[in-house]
Design an enzyme around this catalytic site. Sequence first.
Site, PDB file in Angstrom:
ATOM      1  N   ASP A  43       8.088 -38.011   6.154  1.00 32.85           N
ATOM      2  CA  ASP A  43       8.392 -39.425   5.910  1.00 32.85           C
ATOM      3  C   ASP A  43       7.162 -40.297   6.172  1.00 32.85           C
ATOM      4  OD1 ASP A  43       9.835 -41.650   5.235  1.00 32.85           O
ATOM      5  OD2 ASP A  43      10.987 -41.741   7.101  1.00 32.85           O
ATOM      6  N   SER A 100      11.708 -49.931   9.672  1.00 29.58           N
ATOM      7  CA  SER A 100      11.186 -48.702   9.075  1.00 29.58           C
ATOM      8  C   SER A 100       9.761 -48.897   8.570  1.00 29.58           C
ATOM      9  CB  SER A 100      12.062 -48.259   7.906  1.00 29.58           C
ATOM     10  OG  SER A 100      13.274 -47.726   8.349  1.00 29.58           O
ATOM     11  N   HIS A 148      10.214 -43.333   2.886  1.00 30.59           N
ATOM     12  CA  HIS A 148      11.508 -43.875   2.450  1.00 30.59           C
ATOM     13  C   HIS A 148      11.446 -45.391   2.228  1.00 30.59           C
ATOM     14  CE1 HIS A 148      12.442 -44.767   6.805  1.00 30.59           C
ATOM     15  NE2 HIS A 148      13.107 -45.769   6.250  1.00 30.59           N
TER      16      HIS A 148
END
Length: 234
Positions: A87, A180, A42
């Site tokens: 992910d 992230s 992502h």
Amino acid sequence: MVIGGDECDINEHRFLVAFFNTTGFFCGGTLINPEWVVTAAHCDSTNFQMQLGVHSKKVLNEDEQTRNPKEKFICPNKNNNEVLDKDIMLIKLDKPISNSKHIAPLSLPSSPPSVGSVCRIMGWGSITPVKETFPDVPYCANINLLDHAVCQTGYPSCWRNTTLCAGFLEGGKDTCGGDSGGPLICNGQFQGIVSYGAHSCGQGPKPGIYTNVFDYTDWIQRNIAGNTDATCPP
């Protein structure tokens, strides 16, 4: 940034990669060898660059290096309608990185992590849980690897078998916006990738969700070896 942490020691994150584009810093990643970086799927974006050897965003290290992505690999069997499915993204750099005082890769894990392990999180993401405050330096914190059931309960629609659950039930320490793609390091091994968490970071009883790197080691190694048809675990 990391909620509930402290400034990382300048020598403890030589593998940590800073992703940035025209709007600034937006994700982290992990250097696993001189030509390859692992991050979250992502975090994929257009026209981004990667900086290595960075500590303070305002004070340059003499050995900082900047690279562009040459190739990007995302699981071919990823469900693109589900952001958190598989992910993980593998990036080949446009030219190899040279090891230096502040840059060195972190190896892939040789075994899966154990529940109860103490894990290290790090990143330049927000250090405040609601109104985001981004530090100039990376923050680090220690959290615990928790049983899957904890995150299955907290995030019933987001849980995957190839994810890890880490943090504290009471909250207090957690990754947050901007972290992230960065690493979860358990007992010295690169075990997780920052993927998802509660929208108000560090709030119990919802720990963070991390992509389980060990489950993807075969896919990573096959792609590095040139087998770009390799599929990820279901």
